[in-house]
Design a protein around this motif. Structure first.
Motif, PDB file in Angstrom:
ATOM      1  N   GLY A 195      41.173 -17.354 -23.931  1.00 52.56           N
ATOM      2  CA  GLY A 195      40.362 -16.232 -23.464  1.00 52.56           C
ATOM      3  C   GLY A 195      39.082 -15.990 -24.204  1.00 52.56           C
ATOM      4  N   LEU A 196      38.823 -16.711 -25.305  1.00 47.76           N
ATOM      5  CA  LEU A 196      37.620 -16.498 -26.098  1.00 47.76           C
ATOM      6  C   LEU A 196      36.753 -17.745 -26.098  1.00 47.76           C
ATOM      7  N   ILE A 197      35.436 -17.540 -26.069  1.00 47.19           N
ATOM      8  CA  ILE A 197      34.509 -18.669 -26.165  1.00 47.19           C
ATOM      9  C   ILE A 197      34.722 -19.363 -27.500  1.00 47.19           C
ATOM     10  N   SER A 198      34.867 -20.679 -27.453  1.00 44.73           N
ATOM     11  CA  SER A 198      35.172 -21.419 -28.660  1.00 44.73           C
ATOM     12  C   SER A 198      34.651 -22.843 -28.510  1.00 44.73           C
ATOM     13  N   SER A 199      35.310 -23.802 -29.152  1.00 41.86           N
ATOM     14  CA  SER A 199      34.919 -25.203 -29.059  1.00 41.86           C
ATOM     15  C   SER A 199      36.172 -26.061 -29.039  1.00 41.86           C
ATOM     16  N   MET A 200      36.035 -27.290 -28.556  1.00 45.78           N
ATOM     17  CA  MET A 200      37.182 -28.186 -28.501  1.00 45.78           C
ATOM     18  C   MET A 200      37.702 -28.507 -29.895  1.00 45.78           C
ATOM     19  N   GLY A 201      36.813 -28.506 -30.885  1.00 44.22           N
ATOM     20  CA  GLY A 201      37.219 -28.839 -32.237  1.00 44.22           C
ATOM     21  C   GLY A 201      37.893 -27.710 -32.978  1.00 44.22           C
ATOM     22  N   SER A 202      38.016 -26.547 -32.348  1.00 42.28           N
ATOM     23  CA  SER A 202      38.560 -25.378 -33.035  1.00 42.28           C
ATOM     24  C   SER A 202      40.055 -25.210 -32.812  1.00 42.28           C
ATOM     25  N   VAL A 203      40.710 -26.192 -32.211  1.00 45.78           N
ATOM     26  CA  VAL A 203      42.142 -26.073 -31.942  1.00 45.78           C
ATOM     27  C   VAL A 203      42.810 -27.409 -32.235  1.00 45.78           C
ATOM     28  N   ASN A 204      43.963 -27.356 -32.860  1.00 47.45           N
ATOM     29  CA  ASN A 204      44.759 -28.547 -33.129  1.00 47.45           C
ATOM     30  C   ASN A 204      45.272 -29.097 -31.797  1.00 47.45           C
ATOM     31  N   PRO A 205      45.001 -30.374 -31.479  1.00 45.38           N
ATOM     32  CA  PRO A 205      45.473 -30.906 -30.186  1.00 45.38           C
ATOM     33  C   PRO A 205      46.967 -30.730 -29.961  1.00 45.38           C
ATOM     34  N   SER A 206      47.744 -30.729 -31.028  1.00 43.43           N
ATOM     35  CA  SER A 206      49.192 -30.566 -30.899  1.00 43.43           C
ATOM     36  C   SER A 206      49.576 -29.185 -30.400  1.00 43.43           C
ATOM     37  N   ASP A 207      48.679 -28.196 -30.536  1.00 42.26           N
ATOM     38  CA  ASP A 207      48.979 -26.821 -30.137  1.00 42.26           C
ATOM     39  C   ASP A 207      48.608 -26.517 -28.697  1.00 42.26           C
ATOM     40  N   ILE A 208      48.069 -27.485 -27.976  1.00 42.50           N
ATOM     41  CA  ILE A 208      47.574 -27.237 -26.616  1.00 42.50           C
ATOM     42  C   ILE A 208      48.710 -27.338 -25.603  1.00 42.50           C
TER      43      ILE A 208
END
Length: 1022
Positions: A195-208
């Protein structure tokens, strides 16, 4: 009225018989009623919690617990049939046949019409979508060695081009483009994480948990501003009801470059080749026979080396990824806690990055009408790389300059140069560039949000969400003082690098904060059974601020003291800050008649502080319609289609991605002026402003069809799209006569993207074998429109041509004879001979040749944006063994290979092996390369021409994974719920005619190649 004794007796008899029958029936029913227990799993053997278990034809219902177990009391185990249903899985009926304990396997649903898809500010059933949307689920990401979430989209969705231009740890995020390059500036999509503007690099791929790509105006218009390039929505994983569950995954592996330059590493061969190039130019030899002879006879590898610098500086690198997840909850509250640690070395010596991540998601229901949630995501990342040229990306250039006769170390342990007279007097020892100095970055990201939902009456929902994104970063670059020494005499030769004759440190710090508040009110109502209406209105406000500070000092005593306080001379400081804000009002209306005819309208109004008050607001509407033809009566009795839907959309979106304060004159402080021989500080305007700049707009049209066959085992989706970008925000070229001022930003040009996309998927279960095959392809034609003045260079921007089309002279072959040279056009300032490249002459009067090759003969010869992008996936599973293959590719795209990596002896650099025996000579006239010459920009062969433009199309096997899930009967004995072991190969094979470095990196404009990654790991659930 009084009854006779006989009547009274008969009444009592009937009552007694009825009572006896009732008692007999009750006893019989009780005797037949039994409890049935069982376990429900998916095809991997993992327990499924929350599965609904019912009895066919009856109202008896049970639900599986956290371990997938259930218990239900039924009437007759001999005849009753259980019905099991679960979202995302095929409904299954099971005949008990006298069993009272069973294990049931549910297969994933082959169709996805009932799937709930995340869209802007809400969710929708896929069957009801009227926009072009692609969804990627977590199972596509599971256990792959993905270091940045952007890599996950590669080859998985139609209309999405993912270009990973670098494999450098910490800087290996991919560029994502949706339906081509739509503008002359920033073409990357808006990314929303939880829900918040962010970036692809701001999240661990395992958490998606899922990634949703909104491609057309109908799906993206709800985000109006900045949605012109498309929108990527990322949803992280959430907890589920049940006992605490622990999932731990760890993997280890090795990485190496997909490709590196193949350089001549024999010193004598290098010297002879260089002398040959000079002889071809009619010049005397540079390396004397005496020097060559000494090298041939020399035995000491420190004095007479034949160094392969790419093998010394580049090599295999280690990677380790670990993730622990804890989840569970009650009916009221569910939670997910995730911890991650990634340790990745780079293929450049001493290059590495570490990432630490933490995710906390909490959802809680206070009452039937009120629920709330909290999301928190933390990332801490460190990165170390070469200090020289500012990054490890520049190390390929530097290693190309390191000739094979350059030494490693002298006999006394100092950095060696060479005793041989070389072309480039500046000798840089690559070991010194990776072992000395400092180039370190530290970054922290925090994204936190909270929300609550209230449903005061059925169908009416009010949501309020607030959140913040905070980031800070620190960078340190220490330039050491290093000298190289003659390995033969021990004499000092030169300083490494081009910096000041002193050690220096640049220390920088920056932070940024984005705050977001939005609220929505939605209402869903079904009227008279056939009419379904959903309305949503909302408000959004964002504020962003940024501050940076930088300090610099010199005068360090040694290379090992790198603290700022250790510097003693020339201290300098600088700092700045900036801010902007945006405010939005939006709404959406959905209408469906009999679930067959679908209409949707989106309206959004945005105000951006990047524009002047009278130009600030933009209005962005979209309209779309869908027709679920499959629901029509005339298709009820056919057996061809299991799904058929037509949809179309039109909409207008916005883009405000330019620098700040471009609409007002800005002044620069700190300028120095000489007044009467006195240096005085002053203020000056250094940039021109434009008060009339406003929103760049994109008008998008889309028409699509969705089809399903064989109970949706085969699905096909096709779209045609047309986007016209207008009022593109671009800096205007200005003449130097105006002064050395930054040009203003204007609404200058347009871009048209037109094309089609197709995706297909087929899933089938044959006994215990399950397989899935998918393919997607996208075709996009791109052209620039309404440019006031063409922007011309090696790449050109002009009407009717693709963005940044290659603009250079066109090569037509290689001259074979002097007679051919004499009668052909050639550069006036260059000496041309047989074996040189010949070019097309188009610049004379009336378009006729004029006999001279110059800049006027340049023409469009290629483009850096692919026309075709495609991907495919194949997966199969059988008795616990699973295999998956993912490929990705592009076609009809070119990349320029001229320069340091391809031209021989470029500014004193080395030469690649493809020049050995493959150049034109009087006895080798069919060679692919022209005659060997020393590089010189004025040389005929090294003109910027199509000869050095290569086809960069490629097909890449992006990932191969093989796994084995240990049977649950075994894992239960060691108190584990699920165990899977697996191996991965990422980027193992690339098929291309491209002769430069990695074609994917080349198209992206990077010199740091991508990685081949080979890993093995294990996932455990307990």
């Amino acid at each position: 009225m009084l009854k006779t004794k006989k009547e009274t007796y008969m009444i009592k008899l009937r009552q007694t018989l009825i009572l006896l029958c009732f008692l007999f029936y009750t006893v019989t029913l009780y005797a037949q009623t039994q409890a049935v227990t069982g376990t429900v799993t998916d095809n991997t053997g993992a327990a499924l919690a929350g599965v609904t278990v019912g009895v066919k034809g009856k109202k008896l219902v049970a639900v599986t617990d956290a371990n997938g177990r259930f218990s239900i009391t039924i009437g007759n185990v001999a005849t009753d049939v259980l019905v099991l249903s679960y979202v995302g899985f095929q409904k299954r009926e099971v005949s008990l046949n006298g069993q009272n304990n069973i294990t049931v396997l549910l297969q994933p649903a082959t169709g996805n019409l009932g799937e709930v898809v995340v869209v802007g500010y809400g969710t929708q059933k896929r069957a009801d979508l009227t926009g072009a949307v692609s969804t990627i689920k977590a199972d596509v990401l599971n256990d792959r060695p993905i270091t940045d979430a952007s890599q996950a989209l590669s080859g998985t969705a139609s209309g999405v081009w993912v270009n990973q231009s670098s494999g450098q740890p910490g800087s290996d995020g991919a560029n994502i483009l949706i339906r081509g390059v739509g503008t002359l500036g920033n073409s990357y999509p808006l990314v929303i994480v939880d829900g918040l503007i962010s970036s692809m690099g701001s999240v661990n791929p395992s958490d998606i948990a899922s990634i949703t790509v909104l491609k057309d105006a109908a799906s993206a218009a709800i985000y109006g501003s900045r949605a012109a390039n498309g929108v990527v929505l990322i949803q992280t994983k959430r907890g589920k009801k049940g006992a605490p569950q622990f999932d731990f995954t760890t993997s280890f592996g090795s990485q190496k470059a997909t490709d590196l330059p193949h350089q001549v590493t024999n010193s004598v061969q290098y010297m002879n080749l260089y002398n040959q190039a000079l002889a071809n130019q009619g010049q005397p030899a540079f390396f004397t026979p005496s020097t060559i002879s000494k090298y041939q006879d020399g035995k000491d590898p420190l004095i007479y080396p034949n160094n392969d610098w790419f093998s010394l500086i580049f090599g295999p690198a280690y990677i380790n990824d670990n993730n622990l997840k804890i989840s569970g909850g009650t009916d009221a509250t569910q939670y997910m806690v995730s911890l991650g640690y990634l340790d990745q070395n780079g293929i450049v010596k001493n290059d590495n990055s570490k990432r630490y991540s933490a995710l906390v998601n909490l959802n809680s229901r206070i009452s039937k009408a009120v629920d709330f949630g909290i999301n928190m995501n933390l990332i801490h990342q460190t990165q170390n790389q070469s200090w020289y040229n500012g990054s490890s990306n520049g190390m390929i250039t530097e290693v190309m300059r390191a000739l094979p006769m350059y030494g490693t170390y002298t006999s006394t342990g100092q950095y060696a140069g060479t005793w041989v007279n070389v072309i480039n007097a500046q000798i840089n020892n690559p070991y010194s560039m990776v072992d000395e100095g400092l180039n370190r970055g530290i970054g922290n990201l925090m994204q936190g949000s909270g929300f609550f939902n209230v449903e005061p009456i059925k169908g009416l929902k009010w949501n309020v969400t607030g959140g913040l994104n905070y980031g800070d970063g620190q960078g340190e670059v220490f330039d050491p003082l290093i000298y190289v020494f003659n390995p033969l005499t021990g004499a000092q030769q030169n300083q490494v690098g081009n910096g000041p004759p002193s050690r220096s440190l640049t220390d920088s710090y920056s932070n940024n904060l984005r705050t977001t508040l939005y609220s929505t009110l939605s209402y869903t109502k079904t009227i008279a059974t056939d009419h379904s209406i959903t309305a949503l209105i909302g408000y959004n406000q964002e504020q962003y601020s940024q501050r940076s500070f930088q300090s610099y000092t010199e005068g360090f005593q040694t290379n090992s003291l790198t603290e700022l306080n250790a510097g003693s001379t020339n201290p300098q400081v600088a700092g700045t800050s900036s801010a902007y804000a945006i405010r939005s009002y939006f709404g959406r209306l959905n209408y469906a008649f009999k679930d067959k005819y679908l209409l949707e309208a989106n309206l959004r109004s945005d105000g951006s502080s990047r524009f002047a008050a009278n130009k600030r607001w933009g209005f962005f509407p979209s309209f779309s319609a869908g027709w679920r033809v499959i629901e029509e009566s005339f298709l009820k009795d056919q057996n061809i289609f299991s799904n058929l839907k037509l949809r179309a959309s039109w909409g207008r979106l916005g883009n405000d991605q330019i620098g700040l304060y471009g609409y007002i004159p800005t002044l620069s402080l700190g300028s120095l002026y000489d007044f009467n021989s006195q240096i005085t500080g002053g203020v000056a305007q250094t940039a021109l402003s434009n008060p009339n700049i406003t929103w760049e707009t994109s008008t998008k049209k889309d028409a699509g069809v969705e089809m399903g066959f064989f109970q949706n085992k085969l699905s096909v989706e096709a779209d045609y799209f047309d986007e016209q970008r207008s009022g593109i925000l671009q800096t205007l070229n200005i003449p130097w006569i105006i002064g050395n001022l930054t040009p203003p930003t204007v609404n200058l040009a347009g871009v048209n993207n037109r094309g089609w996309e197709l995706s297909t998927n087929y899933s089938q279960n044959i006994g215990k074998l399950k397989f899935n095959v998918g393919f997607n392809v996208t075709h996009v034609r791109n052209k620039v429109t309404n440019v006031l003045t063409p922007q011309i260079g090696t790449n050109v921007i002009e009407d009717g041509q693709p963005i940044n089309a290659f603009y250079m002279v066109k090569a037509t072959g290689i001259f074979q004879t002097q007679q051919e040279v004499d009668k052909s056009a050639k550069p006036a300032t260059n000496t041309t001979a047989p074996g040189d490249i010949k070019y097309q002459d188009i610049s004379g009067p009336n378009g006729k040749p004029d006999g001279v090759i110059d800049d006027n003969d340049r023409q469009i010869v290629g483009k850096p944006i692919p026309t075709w992008t495609y991907g495919a996936n194949l997966s199969a599973a059988y008795q616990g063994v699973d295999v998956s293959v993912l490929l990705q590719g592009v076609a009809d795209v070119q990349s320029y290979v001229g320069g340091n990596l391809y031209f021989p002896f470029f500014n004193g650099a080395g030469i690649t092996t493809n020049w050995v025996g493959n150049t034109w000579t009087p006895t080798n006239t069919t060679a692919a390369l022209p005659r060997l010459l020393q590089y010189n920009a004025a040389t005929n062969n090294y003109m910027t021409s199509s000869f050095w433009l290569q086809n960069a199309s490629y097909t890449r096997i992006k990932n191969i994974q093989v796994g084995y899930t240990i049977p649950q009967s075994i894992t239960e004995k060691i108190k584990l719920k699920y165990v899977r072991i697996y191996v991965n190969a990422q980027n193992p094979f690339t098929f291309t005619k491209f002769q430069g470095l990695d074609p994917e990196s080349a198209v992206g404009g990077s010199q740091y190649p991508n990685m081949k990654v080979f890993t093995g790991g294990i996932t455990v659930r307990f």
